[in-house]
Design a protein around this motif. Structure first.
Motif, PDB file in Angstrom:
ATOM      1  N   GLU A   2      46.856  37.294  40.985  1.00 36.93           N
ATOM      2  CA  GLU A   2      45.615  37.496  41.735  1.00 36.93           C
ATOM      3  C   GLU A   2      44.726  36.255  41.738  1.00 36.93           C
ATOM      4  O   GLU A   2      43.675  36.265  42.376  1.00 36.93           O
ATOM      5  CB  GLU A   2      44.826  38.663  41.141  1.00 36.93           C
ATOM      6  CG  GLU A   2      45.536  40.007  41.229  1.00 36.93           C
ATOM      7  CD  GLU A   2      44.695  41.125  40.666  1.00 36.93           C
ATOM      8  OE1 GLU A   2      43.653  40.822  40.031  1.00 36.93           O
ATOM      9  OE2 GLU A   2      45.047  42.294  40.875  1.00 36.93           O
ATOM     10  N   VAL A   3      45.138  35.217  41.025  1.00 37.25           N
ATOM     11  CA  VAL A   3      44.292  34.028  40.854  1.00 37.25           C
ATOM     12  C   VAL A   3      45.067  32.782  41.255  1.00 37.25           C
ATOM     13  O   VAL A   3      46.246  32.631  40.920  1.00 37.25           O
ATOM     14  CB  VAL A   3      43.809  33.901  39.395  1.00 37.25           C
ATOM     15  CG1 VAL A   3      42.942  32.656  39.230  1.00 37.25           C
ATOM     16  CG2 VAL A   3      43.049  35.145  38.975  1.00 37.25           C
ATOM     17  N   THR A   4      44.370  31.902  41.960  1.00 38.58           N
ATOM     18  CA  THR A   4      44.927  30.590  42.286  1.00 38.58           C
ATOM     19  C   THR A   4      43.908  29.528  41.883  1.00 38.58           C
ATOM     20  O   THR A   4      42.743  29.613  42.271  1.00 38.58           O
ATOM     21  CB  THR A   4      45.223  30.460  43.790  1.00 38.58           C
ATOM     22  OG1 THR A   4      46.111  31.506  44.192  1.00 38.58           O
ATOM     23  CG2 THR A   4      45.865  29.112  44.097  1.00 38.58           C
ATOM     24  N   LEU A  12      41.684  31.160  44.885  1.00 37.68           N
ATOM     25  CA  LEU A  12      41.744  32.606  45.072  1.00 37.68           C
ATOM     26  C   LEU A  12      41.375  33.303  43.773  1.00 37.68           C
ATOM     27  O   LEU A  12      41.986  33.069  42.731  1.00 37.68           O
ATOM     28  CB  LEU A  12      43.161  33.021  45.501  1.00 37.68           C
ATOM     29  CG  LEU A  12      43.417  34.523  45.637  1.00 37.68           C
ATOM     30  CD1 LEU A  12      42.563  35.103  46.756  1.00 37.68           C
ATOM     31  CD2 LEU A  12      44.896  34.800  45.878  1.00 37.68           C
ATOM     32  N   VAL A  13      40.356  34.152  43.823  1.00 39.17           N
ATOM     33  CA  VAL A  13      39.930  34.925  42.660  1.00 39.17           C
ATOM     34  C   VAL A  13      39.670  36.361  43.112  1.00 39.17           C
ATOM     35  O   VAL A  13      39.329  36.603  44.276  1.00 39.17           O
ATOM     36  CB  VAL A  13      38.659  34.345  41.997  1.00 39.17           C
ATOM     37  CG1 VAL A  13      38.945  33.016  41.333  1.00 39.17           C
ATOM     38  CG2 VAL A  13      37.539  34.203  43.027  1.00 39.17           C
ATOM     39  N   PRO A  14      39.826  37.341  42.216  1.00 41.41           N
ATOM     40  CA  PRO A  14      39.590  38.740  42.602  1.00 41.41           C
ATOM     41  C   PRO A  14      38.112  39.031  42.839  1.00 41.41           C
ATOM     42  O   PRO A  14      37.231  38.330  42.334  1.00 41.41           O
ATOM     43  CB  PRO A  14      40.144  39.533  41.420  1.00 41.41           C
ATOM     44  CG  PRO A  14      40.077  38.578  40.258  1.00 41.41           C
ATOM     45  CD  PRO A  14      40.316  37.222  40.836  1.00 41.41           C
ATOM     46  N   GLU A  46      31.186  40.824  44.073  1.00 39.10           N
ATOM     47  CA  GLU A  46      31.102  39.379  43.900  1.00 39.10           C
ATOM     48  C   GLU A  46      32.429  38.835  43.375  1.00 39.10           C
ATOM     49  O   GLU A  46      33.203  39.548  42.721  1.00 39.10           O
ATOM     50  CB  GLU A  46      29.975  39.014  42.926  1.00 39.10           C
ATOM     51  CG  GLU A  46      28.586  39.370  43.437  1.00 39.10           C
ATOM     52  CD  GLU A  46      27.508  38.942  42.458  1.00 39.10           C
ATOM     53  OE1 GLU A  46      27.870  38.455  41.362  1.00 39.10           O
ATOM     54  OE2 GLU A  46      26.316  39.102  42.772  1.00 39.10           O
ATOM     55  N   GLU A  47      32.665  37.568  43.659  1.00 44.50           N
ATOM     56  CA  GLU A  47      33.893  36.932  43.204  1.00 44.50           C
ATOM     57  C   GLU A  47      33.860  36.697  41.694  1.00 44.50           C
ATOM     58  O   GLU A  47      32.797  36.457  41.111  1.00 44.50           O
ATOM     59  CB  GLU A  47      34.096  35.593  43.911  1.00 44.50           C
ATOM     60  CG  GLU A  47      34.431  35.703  45.386  1.00 44.50           C
ATOM     61  CD  GLU A  47      34.766  34.356  45.985  1.00 44.50           C
ATOM     62  OE1 GLU A  47      34.479  33.326  45.328  1.00 44.50           O
ATOM     63  OE2 GLU A  47      35.312  34.322  47.101  1.00 44.50           O
ATOM     64  N   ALA A  48      35.037  36.786  41.087  1.00 43.53           N
ATOM     65  CA  ALA A  48      35.160  36.454  39.680  1.00 43.53           C
ATOM     66  C   ALA A  48      34.998  34.941  39.497  1.00 43.53           C
ATOM     67  O   ALA A  48      35.004  34.177  40.471  1.00 43.53           O
ATOM     68  CB  ALA A  48      36.507  36.917  39.142  1.00 43.53           C
ATOM     69  N   MET A  49      34.857  34.507  38.271  1.00 41.20           N
ATOM     70  CA  MET A  49      34.647  33.091  37.975  1.00 41.20           C
ATOM     71  C   MET A  49      35.690  32.618  36.971  1.00 41.20           C
ATOM     72  O   MET A  49      36.015  33.331  36.017  1.00 41.20           O
ATOM     73  CB  MET A  49      33.239  32.860  37.415  1.00 41.20           C
ATOM     74  CG  MET A  49      32.933  31.412  37.121  1.00 41.20           C
ATOM     75  SD  MET A  49      31.238  31.193  36.515  1.00 41.20           S
ATOM     76  CE  MET A  49      31.247  29.441  36.135  1.00 41.20           C
ATOM     77  N   LEU A  50      36.210  31.428  37.191  1.00 41.74           N
ATOM     78  CA  LEU A  50      37.183  30.828  36.282  1.00 41.74           C
ATOM     79  C   LEU A  50      36.464  29.858  35.355  1.00 41.74           C
ATOM     80  O   LEU A  50      35.618  29.072  35.796  1.00 41.74           O
ATOM     81  CB  LEU A  50      38.276  30.095  37.066  1.00 41.74           C
ATOM     82  CG  LEU A  50      39.044  30.918  38.095  1.00 41.74           C
ATOM     83  CD1 LEU A  50      40.159  30.088  38.712  1.00 41.74           C
ATOM     84  CD2 LEU A  50      39.607  32.181  37.473  1.00 41.74           C
ATOM     85  N   VAL A  51      36.800  29.908  34.083  1.00 38.70           N
ATOM     86  CA  VAL A  51      36.123  29.087  33.075  1.00 38.70           C
ATOM     87  C   VAL A  51      37.139  28.630  32.030  1.00 38.70           C
ATOM     88  O   VAL A  51      38.203  29.223  31.866  1.00 38.70           O
ATOM     89  CB  VAL A  51      34.989  29.876  32.372  1.00 38.70           C
ATOM     90  CG1 VAL A  51      33.818  30.086  33.294  1.00 38.70           C
ATOM     91  CG2 VAL A  51      35.505  31.203  31.843  1.00 38.70           C
ATOM     92  N   PHE A  52      36.774  27.558  31.325  1.00 34.69           N
ATOM     93  CA  PHE A  52      37.527  27.138  30.152  1.00 34.69           C
ATOM     94  C   PHE A  52      37.087  27.976  28.952  1.00 34.69           C
ATOM     95  O   PHE A  52      35.919  28.360  28.842  1.00 34.69           O
ATOM     96  CB  PHE A  52      37.300  25.656  29.841  1.00 34.69           C
ATOM     97  CG  PHE A  52      37.776  24.722  30.924  1.00 34.69           C
ATOM     98  CD1 PHE A  52      39.117  24.596  31.218  1.00 34.69           C
ATOM     99  CD2 PHE A  52      36.868  23.950  31.651  1.00 34.69           C
ATOM    100  CE1 PHE A  52      39.563  23.735  32.209  1.00 34.69           C
ATOM    101  CE2 PHE A  52      37.290  23.089  32.635  1.00 34.69           C
ATOM    102  CZ  PHE A  52      38.642  22.980  32.921  1.00 34.69           C
ATOM    103  N   GLU A  53      38.007  28.237  28.054  1.00 36.69           N
ATOM    104  CA  GLU A  53      37.707  29.040  26.874  1.00 36.69           C
ATOM    105  C   GLU A  53      37.594  28.129  25.657  1.00 36.69           C
ATOM    106  O   GLU A  53      38.475  27.314  25.402  1.00 36.69           O
ATOM    107  CB  GLU A  53      38.810  30.077  26.654  1.00 36.69           C
ATOM    108  CG  GLU A  53      38.435  31.187  25.695  1.00 36.69           C
ATOM    109  CD  GLU A  53      39.475  32.294  25.673  1.00 36.69           C
ATOM    110  OE1 GLU A  53      39.117  33.439  25.354  1.00 36.69           O
ATOM    111  OE2 GLU A  53      40.658  31.996  25.968  1.00 36.69           O
ATOM    112  N   THR A  54      36.498  28.256  24.903  1.00 41.09           N
ATOM    113  CA  THR A  54      36.271  27.414  23.728  1.00 41.09           C
ATOM    114  C   THR A  54      36.024  28.285  22.501  1.00 41.09           C
ATOM    115  O   THR A  54      35.738  29.475  22.606  1.00 41.09           O
ATOM    116  CB  THR A  54      35.052  26.487  23.936  1.00 41.09           C
ATOM    117  OG1 THR A  54      33.847  27.272  23.906  1.00 41.09           O
ATOM    118  CG2 THR A  54      35.141  25.755  25.261  1.00 41.09           C
ATOM    119  N   GLN A  55      36.119  27.628  21.342  1.00 39.09           N
ATOM    120  CA  GLN A  55      35.892  28.330  20.076  1.00 39.09           C
ATOM    121  C   GLN A  55      35.221  27.374  19.100  1.00 39.09           C
ATOM    122  O   GLN A  55      35.649  26.230  18.945  1.00 39.09           O
ATOM    123  CB  GLN A  55      37.219  28.824  19.498  1.00 39.09           C
ATOM    124  CG  GLN A  55      37.090  29.629  18.209  1.00 39.09           C
ATOM    125  CD  GLN A  55      38.451  30.040  17.664  1.00 39.09           C
ATOM    126  OE1 GLN A  55      39.369  29.233  17.594  1.00 39.09           O
ATOM    127  NE2 GLN A  55      38.591  31.308  17.291  1.00 39.09           N
TER     128      GLN A  55
END
Length: 274
Positions: free
Chosen positions: A218-220, A101-103, A110-119
């Motif tokens: 709002e996210v699963t 589930l994404v907003p 369009e649907e949001a996207m889930l990502v890993f965060e890097t630095q």
């Protein structure tokens, strides 16, 4: 006649760029988390053809002949952000990100996207779907490019060794069941603003801030240890599109050659005097 040359040349250039895009997709078909590019072709604005030298002729209608197409071009090249298949690797440091589930973005629908965060070492934040992680010499969790994987606190995660357990929420536990940190999963509300930078990394150029998906109602999502998300490139479809692009390129090439031969006869034969 030169207009036809330009139109055929524009068609060849657009198909060449499409072929390069599709070739890059095929080359990354085994890259974990890779999002295949898709391009859209558009025509240049049509021109209105007008008959010249007809002012002395008494006509009741307009001297407009009609419209003339002026060729096509590749308007844009955007990634396809659909979820890829999941592949088991058995490595403790590999993590697959499954979004449920994404907003929905109200502006783009369009649907949001889930990502890993890097630095990286310079402190630049980048995003990735490639869960093929590793551990550097300092015991810090990194991606395949050496970028630090950030936790929910915004800092790199130190795990020391591969004897770790990662639960579905991204919490990392040592062999002694000590909590070492929690992988941050970021929510990109407008994926269209993600720009590829190579090595599976994206830069976000949007105005809206990127928020965390952890403890977000709002996210699963779910993380699976020992798995990676495969590329979402469809090999058979991409090969078919490559063949179509090649045939279209060759058709435009034949048209270009025909125009060249016609101009050659015009110069060498029709232009002869006596």
């Amino acid at each position: 006649m030169l207009r036809g040359l330009y139109a055929a040349g524009a068609g060849m250039i657009s198909q060449q760029r499409k072929q390069e895009m599709l070739s890059n997709n095929i080359a990354n078909i085994n890259t974990p988390g890779y999002k295949g590019d898709q391009g859209s072709l558009r025509t240049f604005p049509d021109m209105m053809i007008k008959a010249l030298g007809t002012d002395h002729i008494q006509t009741t209608g307009s001297n407009h002949v009609g419209t003339l197409a002026t060729g096509v071009y590749m308007q844009e090249q955007t990634p396809n952000f659909t979820q890829g298949d999941i592949q088991e690797t058995g490595n403790n440091t590999d993590v697959a990100l499954l979004q449920a589930l994404v907003p929905i973005n109200e502006e783009t629908d369009e649907e949001a996207m889930l990502v890993f965060e890097t630095q990286n070492d310079n402190g630049d934040i980048r995003y990735t779907r490639n869960g093929n992680f590793a551990i550097d010499s300092q015991g810090t969790l990194t991606n395949s490019s050496g970028h630090y994987i950030l936790g929910v606190d915004g800092n790199p995660i130190t795990v020391n060794n591969e004897n770790i357990t990662i639960n579905s929420e991204g919490q990392i536990f040592s062999a002694e069941q000590d909590l070492l940190g929690q992988i941050n999963v970021a929510v990109v509300s407008d994926p269209g603003q993600l720009v590829k930078e190579g090595e599976g990394l994206f830069r976000y150029d949007g105005d809206n801030g990127v928020v965390t998906a952890v403890d977000n109602d709002e996210v699963t999502f779910q993380l699976q240890q020992g798995f990676v998300e495969r590329s979402n490139v469809d090999a058979s479809r991409t090969m078919t599109e490559m063949m179509t692009a090649l045939r279209t390129f060759e058709a435009n090439q034949k048209v270009l050659q025909a125009y060249d031969q016609t101009m050659q006869r015009t110069v060498n034969d029709v232009g002869k005097i006596g």
